[in-house]
Scaffold this motif. Structure first.
Motif, PDB file in Angstrom:
ATOM      1  N   MET A   1     -40.500  25.821 -24.622  1.00 18.72           N
ATOM      2  CA  MET A   1     -41.524  25.871 -25.628  1.00 18.72           C
ATOM      3  C   MET A   1     -42.155  27.259 -25.574  1.00 18.72           C
ATOM      4  N   ARG A   2     -42.411  27.812 -26.781  1.00 18.93           N
ATOM      5  CA  ARG A   2     -42.960  29.162 -26.846  1.00 18.93           C
ATOM      6  C   ARG A   2     -43.899  29.295 -28.034  1.00 18.93           C
ATOM      7  N   VAL A   3     -44.693  30.357 -28.048  1.00 16.55           N
ATOM      8  CA  VAL A   3     -45.524  30.689 -29.198  1.00 16.55           C
ATOM      9  C   VAL A   3     -44.585  31.272 -30.248  1.00 16.55           C
ATOM     10  N   ILE A   4     -44.683  30.790 -31.481  1.00 17.51           N
ATOM     11  CA  ILE A   4     -43.752  31.168 -32.536  1.00 17.51           C
ATOM     12  C   ILE A   4     -44.070  32.521 -33.159  1.00 17.51           C
ATOM     13  N   ALA A   5     -45.338  32.805 -33.451  1.00 22.52           N
ATOM     14  CA  ALA A   5     -45.680  34.036 -34.173  1.00 22.52           C
ATOM     15  C   ALA A   5     -47.060  34.519 -33.764  1.00 22.52           C
ATOM     16  N   GLY A   6     -47.386  35.715 -34.218  1.00 22.52           N
ATOM     17  CA  GLY A   6     -48.707  36.266 -33.968  1.00 22.52           C
ATOM     18  C   GLY A   6     -48.752  37.149 -32.739  1.00 22.52           C
ATOM     19  N   ALA A   7     -49.944  37.330 -32.216  1.00 23.59           N
ATOM     20  CA  ALA A   7     -50.187  38.238 -31.101  1.00 23.59           C
ATOM     21  C   ALA A   7     -49.394  37.879 -29.847  1.00 23.59           C
ATOM     22  N   TRP A   8     -49.134  36.593 -29.640  1.00 29.37           N
ATOM     23  CA  TRP A   8     -48.458  36.149 -28.416  1.00 29.37           C
ATOM     24  C   TRP A   8     -47.046  35.654 -28.693  1.00 29.37           C
ATOM     25  N   ARG A   9     -46.452  36.101 -29.790  1.00 29.84           N
ATOM     26  CA  ARG A   9     -45.113  35.660 -30.181  1.00 29.84           C
ATOM     27  C   ARG A   9     -44.139  35.759 -28.999  1.00 29.84           C
ATOM     28  N   GLY A  10     -43.401  34.675 -28.777  1.00 33.16           N
ATOM     29  CA  GLY A  10     -42.407  34.632 -27.711  1.00 33.16           C
ATOM     30  C   GLY A  10     -42.950  34.219 -26.357  1.00 33.16           C
TER      31      GLY A  10
ATOM     32  N   ALA B   1     -42.338  20.172 -31.182  1.00 29.97           N
ATOM     33  CA  ALA B   1     -41.187  21.077 -31.094  1.00 29.97           C
ATOM     34  C   ALA B   1     -41.482  22.393 -31.806  1.00 29.97           C
ATOM     35  N   ASP B   2     -40.851  23.465 -31.333  1.00 28.76           N
ATOM     36  CA  ASP B   2     -41.033  24.778 -31.935  1.00 28.76           C
ATOM     37  C   ASP B   2     -40.759  24.736 -33.437  1.00 28.76           C
ATOM     38  N   ARG B   3     -39.686  24.064 -33.833  1.00 29.22           N
ATOM     39  CA  ARG B   3     -39.315  23.988 -35.254  1.00 29.22           C
ATOM     40  C   ARG B   3     -40.409  23.315 -36.085  1.00 29.22           C
ATOM     41  N   ALA B   4     -40.960  22.235 -35.571  1.00 27.19           N
ATOM     42  CA  ALA B   4     -42.026  21.525 -36.290  1.00 27.19           C
ATOM     43  C   ALA B   4     -43.280  22.385 -36.364  1.00 27.19           C
ATOM     44  N   ARG B   5     -43.605  23.075 -35.284  1.00 28.49           N
ATOM     45  CA  ARG B   5     -44.780  23.951 -35.275  1.00 28.49           C
ATOM     46  C   ARG B   5     -44.615  25.080 -36.294  1.00 28.49           C
ATOM     47  N   GLN B   6     -43.418  25.664 -36.343  1.00 25.62           N
ATOM     48  CA  GLN B   6     -43.138  26.720 -37.319  1.00 25.62           C
ATOM     49  C   GLN B   6     -43.321  26.190 -38.740  1.00 25.62           C
TER      50      GLN B   6
END
Length: 186
Positions: free
Chosen positions: A1-10, A25-30
Motif C-alpha cells: 500500500m502506498r500514497v498515490i499522488a501529491g507531496a508524498w507520492r509513492g 486498495a490503491d486502485r480504489a483510492r485512486q
C-alpha cells in the motif's frame, strides 16, 4: 500500500496486522480521488485546504492521501489499538503529525467535533450496516459540515441506504467494494 499522488507520492504505508482491518486498495483510492478531483459537483477545492475526517480509519490511508494532495488537516477516528498505531506510524513516515489528529473513538458514538469537516471518509467493516448509523452519529456530534462531501465504502452487494440530509452524488462498484459519494444537503 502506498500514497498515490501529491507531496508524498509513492510513500509506503503500513497496515495493522491481522484480519481486523481491510485497507482501501490503491486502485480504489485512486478512483475516489479522481472522481473528487474531476467531478463538476466537487473539484480541487473539495480536497485542497480541506478539513478531513477519516472515520473507521484503519491505516489512515484515505486521510493521508487527502493530506498528500493538499488538505489542511485530517482527523482519524479509530478504536482498534493496532490500527491506531499504524495511523501514527504512517503520519510519522510522512512527517505529517502536525496536520493529523488521531482520536481513539467509535464512529457510531463519536465525541463532539472540535470543528466540522468538509470531506469525510467512512470505511467501516462490510456487511454490518454501519454507514447510515455513522452518518447520523457523526452529524449529531458536529463532525460533518454543511455541504460536506462524504465518501463511504461498503461491500459491493450492500444497500446504499443513507439517512435524510444526504444525496447520492456518485455510486460505483470497484472490485469487492461499493463506493458511495454523498453530498450533505442540509
Amino acid at each position: 500500500m502506498r500514497v498515490i499522488a501529491g507531496a508524498w507520492r509513492g510513500r509506503r504505508l503500513v497496515a495493522p496486522a491481522g484480519e481486523g482491518t481491510r485497507p482501501t486498495a490503491d486502485r480504489a483510492r485512486q478512483t475516489v480521488f479522481d472522481v473528487l478531483w474531476h467531478a463538476p459537483w466537487a473539484g480541487r477545492q473539495v480536497i485542497e485546504g480541506a478539513r478531513v475526517l477519516d472515520a473507521f480509519a484503519g491505516s489512515g490511508a484515505m486521510g493521508i492521501e487527502a493530506l498528500s494532495r493538499g488538505a489542511a488537516e485530517a482527523t482519524f477516528l479509530e478504536k482498534d489499538p493496532a490500527a491506531l498505531a499504524a495511523i501514527r506510524s504512517n503520519l510519522r513516515a510522512c512527517r505529517a503529525e502536525a496536520r493529523g489528529r488521531v482520536v481513539r473513538a467509535d464512529a457510531t458514538a463519536p465525541p463532539p467535533a472540535p470543528a466540522p469537516s468538509g470531506l469525510v471518509f467512512l470505511d467501516p467493516p462490510y456487511g454490518k450496516g454501519l454507514v447510515p448509523a455513522a452518518l447520523v452519529a457523526l452529524s449529531a456530534a458536529g463532525w460533518i459540515g454543511r455541504d460536506a462531501v462524504v465518501v463511504a465504502e461498503m461491500g459491493a452487494q450492500e444497500d446504499p441506504a443513507r439517512p435524510a440530509g444526504f444525496a447520492i452524488a456518485d455510486d460505483r462498484v470497484i472490485g469487492a467494494a461499493r463506493v458511495l459519494v454523498l453530498r450533505c444537503d442540509r
